[in-house]
Design a protein around this motif. Sequence first.
Motif, PDB file in Angstrom:
ATOM      1  N   ARG B  33       0.797  -1.230   0.000  1.00 29.14           N
ATOM      2  CA  ARG B  33       0.000   0.000   0.000  1.00 29.14           C
ATOM      3  C   ARG B  33       0.820   1.265   0.000  1.00 29.14           C
ATOM      4  O   ARG B  33       0.264   2.364  -0.005  1.00 29.14           O
ATOM      5  CB  ARG B  33      -0.897  -0.002   1.248  1.00 29.14           C
ATOM      6  CG  ARG B  33      -1.526  -1.348   1.529  1.00 29.14           C
ATOM      7  CD  ARG B  33      -1.891  -1.527   2.990  1.00 29.14           C
ATOM      8  NE  ARG B  33      -2.955  -0.671   3.380  1.00 29.14           N
ATOM      9  CZ  ARG B  33      -4.203  -1.064   3.641  1.00 29.14           C
ATOM     10  NH1 ARG B  33      -4.508  -2.343   3.532  1.00 29.14           N
ATOM     11  NH2 ARG B  33      -5.113  -0.210   3.996  1.00 29.14           N
ATOM     12  N   GLY B  34       2.128   1.132   0.069  1.00 28.72           N
ATOM     13  CA  GLY B  34       2.975   2.307   0.105  1.00 28.72           C
ATOM     14  C   GLY B  34       3.101   2.871   1.510  1.00 28.72           C
ATOM     15  O   GLY B  34       2.371   2.489   2.426  1.00 28.72           O
ATOM     16  N   PHE B  35       4.026   3.798   1.657  1.00 28.94           N
ATOM     17  CA  PHE B  35       4.328   4.372   2.966  1.00 28.94           C
ATOM     18  C   PHE B  35       3.155   5.186   3.482  1.00 28.94           C
ATOM     19  O   PHE B  35       2.603   4.900   4.551  1.00 28.94           O
ATOM     20  CB  PHE B  35       5.583   5.250   2.851  1.00 28.94           C
ATOM     21  CG  PHE B  35       5.929   5.991   4.103  1.00 28.94           C
ATOM     22  CD1 PHE B  35       6.284   5.315   5.256  1.00 28.94           C
ATOM     23  CD2 PHE B  35       5.908   7.377   4.128  1.00 28.94           C
ATOM     24  CE1 PHE B  35       6.612   6.000   6.416  1.00 28.94           C
ATOM     25  CE2 PHE B  35       6.242   8.076   5.280  1.00 28.94           C
ATOM     26  CZ  PHE B  35       6.593   7.389   6.419  1.00 28.94           C
ATOM     27  N   HIS B  36       2.745   6.180   2.708  1.00 28.72           N
ATOM     28  CA  HIS B  36       1.657   7.052   3.174  1.00 28.72           C
ATOM     29  C   HIS B  36       0.313   6.326   3.202  1.00 28.72           C
ATOM     30  O   HIS B  36      -0.608   6.766   3.890  1.00 28.72           O
ATOM     31  CB  HIS B  36       1.559   8.284   2.274  1.00 28.72           C
ATOM     32  CG  HIS B  36       2.680   9.244   2.446  1.00 28.72           C
ATOM     33  ND1 HIS B  36       2.951   9.850   3.643  1.00 28.72           N
ATOM     34  CD2 HIS B  36       3.616   9.705   1.573  1.00 28.72           C
ATOM     35  CE1 HIS B  36       4.001  10.656   3.493  1.00 28.72           C
ATOM     36  NE2 HIS B  36       4.427  10.579   2.254  1.00 28.72           N
ATOM     37  N   GLY B  37       0.214   5.246   2.471  1.00 30.49           N
ATOM     38  CA  GLY B  37      -1.046   4.510   2.422  1.00 30.49           C
ATOM     39  C   GLY B  37      -1.212   3.509   3.559  1.00 30.49           C
ATOM     40  O   GLY B  37      -2.241   2.842   3.658  1.00 30.49           O
ATOM     41  N   THR B  38      -0.206   3.428   4.404  1.00 27.92           N
ATOM     42  CA  THR B  38      -0.241   2.448   5.504  1.00 27.92           C
ATOM     43  C   THR B  38      -0.301   3.147   6.855  1.00 27.92           C
ATOM     44  O   THR B  38       0.594   3.914   7.199  1.00 27.92           O
ATOM     45  CB  THR B  38       1.025   1.567   5.449  1.00 27.92           C
ATOM     46  OG1 THR B  38       1.122   0.961   4.166  1.00 27.92           O
ATOM     47  CG2 THR B  38       0.963   0.490   6.521  1.00 27.92           C
ATOM     48  N   ALA B  39      -1.335   2.887   7.617  1.00 25.23           N
ATOM     49  CA  ALA B  39      -1.470   3.497   8.941  1.00 25.23           C
ATOM     50  C   ALA B  39      -0.649   2.719   9.963  1.00 25.23           C
ATOM     51  O   ALA B  39      -0.601   1.488   9.923  1.00 25.23           O
ATOM     52  CB  ALA B  39      -2.933   3.523   9.362  1.00 25.23           C
ATOM     53  N   VAL B  40      -0.043   3.434  10.881  1.00 24.22           N
ATOM     54  CA  VAL B  40       0.788   2.806  11.902  1.00 24.22           C
ATOM     55  C   VAL B  40       0.006   1.756  12.713  1.00 24.22           C
ATOM     56  O   VAL B  40       0.539   0.674  12.967  1.00 24.22           O
ATOM     57  CB  VAL B  40       1.424   3.871  12.827  1.00 24.22           C
ATOM     58  CG1 VAL B  40       2.120   3.224  14.012  1.00 24.22           C
ATOM     59  CG2 VAL B  40       2.411   4.725  12.037  1.00 24.22           C
ATOM     60  N   PRO B  41      -1.225   2.043  13.121  1.00 28.48           N
ATOM     61  CA  PRO B  41      -1.951   1.015  13.878  1.00 28.48           C
ATOM     62  C   PRO B  41      -2.144  -0.273  13.084  1.00 28.48           C
ATOM     63  O   PRO B  41      -2.217  -1.362  13.659  1.00 28.48           O
ATOM     64  CB  PRO B  41      -3.314   1.681  14.150  1.00 28.48           C
ATOM     65  CG  PRO B  41      -3.030   3.143  14.128  1.00 28.48           C
ATOM     66  CD  PRO B  41      -1.965   3.330  13.093  1.00 28.48           C
ATOM     67  N   LEU B  42      -2.202  -0.153  11.767  1.00 28.77           N
ATOM     68  CA  LEU B  42      -2.334  -1.345  10.929  1.00 28.77           C
ATOM     69  C   LEU B  42      -1.062  -2.184  11.014  1.00 28.77           C
ATOM     70  O   LEU B  42      -1.116  -3.420  11.097  1.00 28.77           O
ATOM     71  CB  LEU B  42      -2.596  -0.919   9.478  1.00 28.77           C
ATOM     72  CG  LEU B  42      -3.153  -1.991   8.568  1.00 28.77           C
ATOM     73  CD1 LEU B  42      -4.549  -2.386   9.024  1.00 28.77           C
ATOM     74  CD2 LEU B  42      -3.189  -1.512   7.131  1.00 28.77           C
ATOM     75  N   VAL B  43       0.073  -1.513  10.986  1.00 28.53           N
ATOM     76  CA  VAL B  43       1.350  -2.212  11.142  1.00 28.53           C
ATOM     77  C   VAL B  43       1.372  -2.916  12.502  1.00 28.53           C
ATOM     78  O   VAL B  43       1.765  -4.076  12.608  1.00 28.53           O
ATOM     79  CB  VAL B  43       2.533  -1.229  11.034  1.00 28.53           C
ATOM     80  CG1 VAL B  43       3.856  -1.950  11.293  1.00 28.53           C
ATOM     81  CG2 VAL B  43       2.549  -0.552   9.672  1.00 28.53           C
TER      82      VAL B  43
END
Lengths: 200, 200, 200, 200
Positions: B33-43
Amino acid sequence: MNVHSMLPTVTPHEKPDKREAILDAALELFAERGFHGTAVPLVAERAKVGAGTIYRYFESKEALVNALYQREKQALGAAIVDAFPFDSPPRAQFHFFWDRISVYALAHPTELAFLELHHHAPYLDATSRAVEEAVLAPAFVFFQNAIEAQVVKPLDPMLLGALVWGAFTGLVRAAREGRLPLTPESLLRAEECCWEAIRR
Amino acid sequence: MNVHSMLPTVTPHEKPDKREAILDAALELFAERGFHGTAVPLVAERAKVGAGTIYRYFESKEALVNALYQREKQALGAAIVDAFPFDSPPRAQFHFFWDRISVYALAHPTELAFLELHHHAPYLDATSRAVEEAVLAPAFVFFQNAIEAQVVKPLDPMLLGALVWGAFTGLVRAAREGRLPLTPESLLRAEECCWEAIRR
Amino acid sequence: MNVHSMLPTVTPHEKPDKREAILDAALELFAERGFHGTAVPLVAERAKVGAGTIYRYFESKEALVNALYQREKQALGAAIVDAFPFDSPPRAQFHFFWDRISVYALAHPTELAFLELHHHAPYLDATSRAVEEAVLAPAFVFFQNAIEAQVVKPLDPMLLGALVWGAFTGLVRAAREGRLPLTPESLLRAEECCWEAIRR
Amino acid sequence: MNVHSMLPTVTPHEKPDKREAILDAALELFAERGFHGTAVPLVAERAKVGAGTIYRYFESKEALVNALYQREKQALGAAIVDAFPFDSPPRAQFHFFWDRISVYALAHPTELAFLELHHHAPYLDATSRAVEEAVLAPAFVFFQNAIEAQVVKPLDPMLLGALVWGAFTGLVRAAREGRLPLTPESLLRAEECCWEAIRR
DNA sequence: AATGAATGAGCTTTCATTCAT
DNA sequence: CATGAATGAAAGCTCATTCAT
């Protein structure tokens, strides 16, 4: 006969086509910072329109990237296919192709960067993917013909296409990073390399 | 057959290293999803840690991508350079190189996708760029030697490198998109193409 | 039986009273950054204890401020009241009082800053408010006596107390901001002013 | 009779100035709970605006306190200085000053509480500190003149100012805590006390 | 008893989108 | 049509508190 006779009359007060302005602004910003990294109000500011105006022309931010992707991909496809010498031998056709993408790369670096960065992105819709395929198709045909003519190696046309387009893209990217000057000279050398890569 | 392939790759005391878990989760998500497309809580969720835990290991989301980029770029570089036959002739060296990146591409498609997608991103820091350069350097040396040995075309090593790496990347990308099967067979054919592209 | 077992055990390795260490660290930080502006782990670090240790001595962050507030307010009250010359005339008592708070202000600027900053804060509990009242009471008595002795103006003792304590606090604050040197000399002059403010 | 007292103070087209609404809401909350103890969404709710709206008017929460601090400090300064009788004798000037801050304290208790609580806070910026100084300056001038006129004790003007302002603040604080009624009567008595504190 | 890694609720802040003008 | 102020959901990040060691 003359296609140009149909040209739309450009009024003296050239209509400040907001839709185009938005697409142009989005092109620069998306190419530089990516889709998710670009805020819609920033696009509006760059396009010199109100933020709300964007939503009069595009349903959503996703619709905007998709419209832009389609515009740019089609422009690239047109640049390659326009006046394509269908009757020339494969080598001449390959030269024509390489020449066109070279000219395009030199004239439209931002457009190319945008296309590369958004290639196969998950937010691209079916239409964008269809345009992608349509632009790809002629290359496929070229390779098949060239293989049949026993001028090019008898490999999967997709593989040949991936290699050549990948090599070209690698060149452009290296140039964008300042590792390489992108001159007509170097592009010509690269063409020879690529031809030797695929020729029988 | 490679003898090493039989060795256990997991240590007996499998430490539940959260840092690694976070990097692994980020790898998949950033690649997809790319860097900006990925939310930290998702990680965090994917890594099975609390959202706050990520910030015990990485100063910021940017620090996380950079750590990940450096880890993956170095792993790729190591995979290529490890046991490199410095005394073999250029063609054999090229084969070794191509073989290594082929094996890597087949074993680590996500890692490669991540590296490609985040290449030269504006949020990569000086260290990441330095790692990039360090991994690039050996290729440069190879091309210079091969040119001096009059085995490879006397062109800018950067250009040669960009063409070959670009071609390989094009291949991998086409495979990821399902246009192409990425088999040892097709990779071998592609190697021949690339060698012919650069050989004198 | 060990003779020493009855002696107060002041071991050479003076017991590192963690509770005191925590209170001391909290004092400095709360005085400097306020209650909400100070993170508990920061207090732990300054006190050289683990973050969890704080919760072995104090139920919560609020319990910590309250314990600290009570400790400091009581210390201030004790410093004033200790050896108070109950049989001296009001002027002498006032001098004693002023001298004591002057000495306290010079010796304990941080404590005074803490008390001032957390005065009447919404997170102070009933006990803290009770301590506040208890420390205030003697002043009230003093003013009543002095009024009865017709030495001090016949005004609400609260008003007199508010004026004098306010004036002193204004002095200390100005000194803390560097607008004023806080010397025994200037404190003596200020005492005279304050006495003239309230004397009949 | 003051003619101005009849003038309408609210313009017909009462603009629902959101910026003012935010500042007013922040005033109450910051005065009550402090800066760090007040969440931005709470300010938004009290101001009846969306949370994001606050950031259209103020760059950050810190910028908000600073704007508020400057607004309130300047209002206080203006209330004191406006129509100041520069040609009157010191005692009359002092009366004017005390009267003005009394009126201000009765009319604007929350504003005063805010200013007191945020005095010299570490998040106040250079502008806030400059406003502080500017508002302080006239008092300094007053004390110097009064000293030269041999009406007031020949002490550091800063010390005199600190005592008087401190005493007033002590009064206001005691009143806020319910220890004291803040009436024109008690304020007048306090003025006499303060004058006797500083007069020669 | 003491620790500090781990947590998740809640913080400050951003931004895609809406809608009154 | 065009606007941009307004919004609130969701982002990145912090921190009071817990708990396995």
